[in-house]
Design an enzyme around this catalytic site. Structure first.
Site, PDB file in Angstrom:
ATOM      1  N   GLU A  99      -1.596   4.251  -1.554  1.00 59.89           N
ATOM      2  CA  GLU A  99      -1.203   5.535  -2.128  1.00 59.89           C
ATOM      3  C   GLU A  99      -1.582   6.706  -1.235  1.00 59.89           C
ATOM      4  O   GLU A  99      -0.815   7.660  -1.083  1.00 59.89           O
ATOM      5  CB  GLU A  99      -1.851   5.692  -3.507  1.00 59.89           C
ATOM      6  CG  GLU A  99      -1.594   7.035  -4.163  1.00 59.89           C
ATOM      7  CD  GLU A  99      -2.275   7.163  -5.516  1.00 59.89           C
ATOM      8  OE1 GLU A  99      -2.203   8.256  -6.098  1.00 59.89           O
ATOM      9  OE2 GLU A  99      -2.887   6.162  -5.980  1.00 59.89           O
TER      10      GLU A  99
ATOM     11  N   ASP B  32     -10.477   9.215  -6.062  1.00 64.00           N
ATOM     12  CA  ASP B  32      -9.226   8.511  -6.374  1.00 64.00           C
ATOM     13  C   ASP B  32      -8.680   7.791  -5.158  1.00 64.00           C
ATOM     14  O   ASP B  32      -7.702   8.241  -4.566  1.00 64.00           O
ATOM     15  CB  ASP B  32      -8.187   9.499  -6.910  1.00 64.00           C
ATOM     16  CG  ASP B  32      -6.939   8.811  -7.447  1.00 64.00           C
ATOM     17  OD1 ASP B  32      -6.996   7.605  -7.702  1.00 64.00           O
ATOM     18  OD2 ASP B  32      -5.913   9.488  -7.609  1.00 64.00           O
TER      19      ASP B  32
ATOM     20  N   GLU C 206      -5.368  11.705 -17.232  1.00 63.16           N
ATOM     21  CA  GLU C 206      -4.033  12.037 -16.743  1.00 63.16           C
ATOM     22  C   GLU C 206      -2.966  11.914 -17.821  1.00 63.16           C
ATOM     23  O   GLU C 206      -1.892  11.346 -17.627  1.00 63.16           O
ATOM     24  CB  GLU C 206      -3.692  11.154 -15.530  1.00 63.16           C
ATOM     25  CG  GLU C 206      -4.673  11.360 -14.384  1.00 63.16           C
ATOM     26  CD  GLU C 206      -4.409  10.477 -13.190  1.00 63.16           C
ATOM     27  OE1 GLU C 206      -4.799  10.863 -12.081  1.00 63.16           O
ATOM     28  OE2 GLU C 206      -3.807   9.403 -13.362  1.00 63.16           O
TER      29      GLU C 206
END
Length: 715
Positions: free
Chosen positions: A408, A380, A306
């Protein structure tokens, strides 16, 4: 004062006395039930070992608990009573009573952090001993005794012995130096860098105390998307002040290291790990760190992921990248935690396969003070993922678990999701790499492969909100993580019950229904978000709310359509040999079970298979009807939670009850949002009506696709 103003003032004072903003977490120390004097004599007559910062903390904790439990002035003259103490908290060499009643063999079994709590009879009176081989062990034992008292739990005749299974039990803070928190939903970072090192905020000490009470012994205070400035002299002085504050609680500090730091703050032209100047720079920088923080734990590194720089930039392996830092910290006893969250700069054929493909071939090439940090699943932190295929696949390289405590992908701060059942599901998954019983928990505790070191990491959900975690119930995820890091085989139901008893009340009329609600909450969220193995269908970037229509952009594997692959023919990601064959990364027994539609658990169905909409599920429903009914079930469960919580009003202080109820109503509304948006989107492909009992959407698909929440925190 006028009578009306006096009345208002008295009402305000009355409410204030009842108010509980949640700041005390599970360390409430509320009054014990009437007539319970079980621990009063012991806690009122205490002798501890020699004075030290940690022994001072132990004494103050007992005072605080005693005052809360019994609402009396603590008999201060007896805190260090040398006459007839009933509670002795000491190292073996500090008390003859310990040496007379605990064998050397039993003490050796405790290791450096384990503790024992034992009842004895001496001088004609019953006494309690707390001992261990370090002051921190005694602190852990003290918290355990106080927690037993709060729960009205008698001390067993045989006593209590507890030794941590995992050596390093660490919180990962994704906190930035500007006090924003990546994936943080409870306010700003608690680290006020501007005031450090000259001011130690009380919250830092309360943070350390809370962590010590559940056995957490390490913290990474900066984001894995690292800022090299944290390694400069100014910030090392600030970090050293935090380390000094945490040390008496047994907590070591770790820092995130940006791989390109030799260039960004060192002025070198390269960060190539095989360059001698780069190697020397890391050695010099590490020496400087240890001059500030003698017990510095080491580095956590996110590389080649990322946008983060890493060894890929120089055509080096992850082992070559990790080893340069490992060599630097080795002389000081430090470690390197190297994240396995690595995937190609270009979109791969299947993200699920990337970490395994990167790390499996270099098993055994890492230095012995490197541990590879692996997320619980291969994508993820999804609401549900099968265990990561790296677990069990690297017998020569220690692996540590990385859980995400912050939510998240699970509704951020307003959605109740007790995550211990998810953690437990992963930890108790059988990898089959050495036959049945080769669970993930045995991988990370080192017993399966005889790892030389063990660790667990949890991405923190802590912020400046007065209750620390946004949602009061999200404190339970922090609590459960600590308990599981101490012992990965702790049942999620036991942790839920304990947290409720410590945080609210021991009344069974409250504990049992709310525990049931907690234990069902993770499955509820999966139902209304990603049932039957659907995954990564959240909105783009901020991951808040549904976004199954998300497509296009910088990378295909950052979109929803990449993962669900919905068409008129069906839905799901084929990871069998006819598709990406990610199944090949698991043991043959897993391949056989999950590759077979007759034997795969349906919770993973669409994770590994692309199936037609009319595929028959085990309950007789079609795939389409099953998906819709799962969404509806989640909606109904969220509404039922409101009713359950409203019934609990007599047992909970008004402030916390109202706060939780408000969040539950948001969750219920957003469960409907998820159901309607996803079923409208997938329905355009299935071309099938909603089954009976599933609520009809209030709007059309275009309405939901236009929804765009602004300034969602945590990005």
């Amino acid at each position: 004062m006028k009578p009306i103003y006096l009345l208002i003032y008295l009402l305000f004072i009355s409410f204030s006395l009842q108010a509980n903003d949640g700041y005390k977490l599970w360390l409430q120390y509320y009054p014990l039930t009437s007539g319970n004097e079980l621990y009063q004599t012991f806690l009122g007559n205490v002798k501890t070992g020699d004075q030290s910062p940690t022994f001072d903390i132990i004494q103050e904790e007992i005072k605080l608990a005693y005052n809360g439990f019994y609402k009396e002035s603590y008999p201060k003259a007896n805190v260090m009573s040398l006459d007839q103490p009933q509670l002795i908290i000491a190292l073996p060499g500090q008390s003859e009573m310990i040496l007379r009643n605990v064998s050397k063999v039993d003490l050796e079994k405790l290791g450096p952090e384990g503790y024992l709590i034992k009842k004895i009879t001496a001088d004609g009176a019953e006494k309690i001993l707390i001992s261990g081989n370090s002051e921190i062990a005694l602190l852990y034992g003290t918290f355990r005794l106080l927690q037993a008292a709060q729960k009205n739990q008698p001390l067993p005749n045989e006593g209590m012995v507890s030794v941590p299974t995992i050596e390093r039990r660490i919180l990962n803070h994704w906190d930035n130096l500007n006090r924003t928190v990546e994936r943080g939903y409870a306010g700003f970072s608690i680290w006020n860098w501007h005031r450090l090192p000259r001011h130690i905020d009380q919250q830092y000490l309360d943070y350390a105390r809370a962590n010590a009470s559940i056995g957490i012994n390490g913290t990474v205070i900066t984001n894995v998307n690292a800022n090299a400035l944290v390694l400069t002299a100014d910030y090392l002085k600030k970090t050293a002040a935090l380390a000094d504050a945490f040390r008496p609680y047994g907590i070591k500090i770790y820092l995130t290291a940006r791989f390109s730091s030799p260039m960004e703050i060192g002025g070198l032209p390269t960060a190539d790990p095989l360059d001698p100047e780069v190697q020397q720079w890391w050695k010099d920088k590490t020496k400087e760190i240890y001059e500030h923080i003698p017990d510095f734990g080491g580095f956590l590194v996110k590389a080649d992921s990322e946008g983060q720089p890493g060894p890929h930039n120089y055509k080096r392996t992850q082992a070559e990248g990790a080893n340069i830092l490992a060599d630097a910290v080795k002389p000081f006893g430090g470690i390197v935690m190297w994240r396995a969250f690595v995937y190609s700069e270009e979109t791969p054929d299947d993200r699920h396969k990337q970490a395994y493909n990167e790390f499996k071939p270099i098993d055994g090439e890492f230095r012995d003070n490197v541990i590879v940090q692996v997320k619980n699943g291969a994508i993820d932190f999804q609401p549900r993922e099968p265990f990561h295929p790296l677990f069990g696949a690297m017998p020569k390289t220690p692996l540590m678990m990385e859980f995400q405590i912050t939510q998240e992908y699970l509704g951020h701060d307003t959605h109740l999701a007790y995550l211990a059942p998810m953690y437990e599901e992963v930890l108790q998954s059988d990898t089959h790499v050495q036959g049945p019983g080769s669970t993930v928990s045995k991988v990370i505790d080192g017993s399966l492969h005889q790892y030389s070191m063990t660790a667990m990491a949890g991405v923190a959900n802590i912020g400046t909100d007065r209750n620390w975690t946004g949602h009061h119930f999200h404190q339970a995820n922090w609590f459960a993580y600590g308990r599981l890091a101490w012992n990965p085989n702790t049942p999620s139901a036991d942790m839920a019950e304990e947290w409720l008893q410590l945080t609210f009340t021991t009344e069974e009329e409250f504990v049992q229904p709310v525990k049931k609600m907690m234990l069902q909450s993770h499955e509820m969220v999966v139902n209304y978000m990603t049932p039957l193995g659907l995954h990564h269908i959240m909105a783009r970037s901020h991951h808040y709310g549904p976004g199954p229509w998300v497509t296009g952009g910088e990378r295909a594997d950052w979109t929803a359509t990449y993962y669900h692959k919905a068409t008129e023919k069906g839905v799901g990601f084929d990871r069998t040999p006819s598709g990406s064959n990610a199944l090949e990364q698991y043991a043959p027994a897993i391949q056989e079970t999950w590759g077979n539609l007759e034997t795969i658990p349906e919770k993973y169905l669409l994770w590994f298979h692309h199936l037609p909409w009319d595929y028959g599920l085990k309950d007789g429903n079609s795939l389409w009807d099953g998906i819709a009914l799962h969404y509806q079930k989640g909606v109904e469960e969220a509404w039922q939670n409101i009713l359950t919580w409203e019934e609990m009003k007599p047992f909970v202080d008004p402030e916390r009850h109202a706060h939780v109820l408000s969040f539950m109503k948001i969750q219920s509304e957003e469960a409907i949002w998820w159901r309607d948006a996803c079923l409208l989107y997938f329905g355009q492909f299935s071309q099938k009506p909603l089954p009976e009992g599933v609520g009809k959407p209030a709007h059309d698909l275009e309405h939901y696709m236009k929804l765009n929440p602004k300034f969602v925190p945590g990005i």
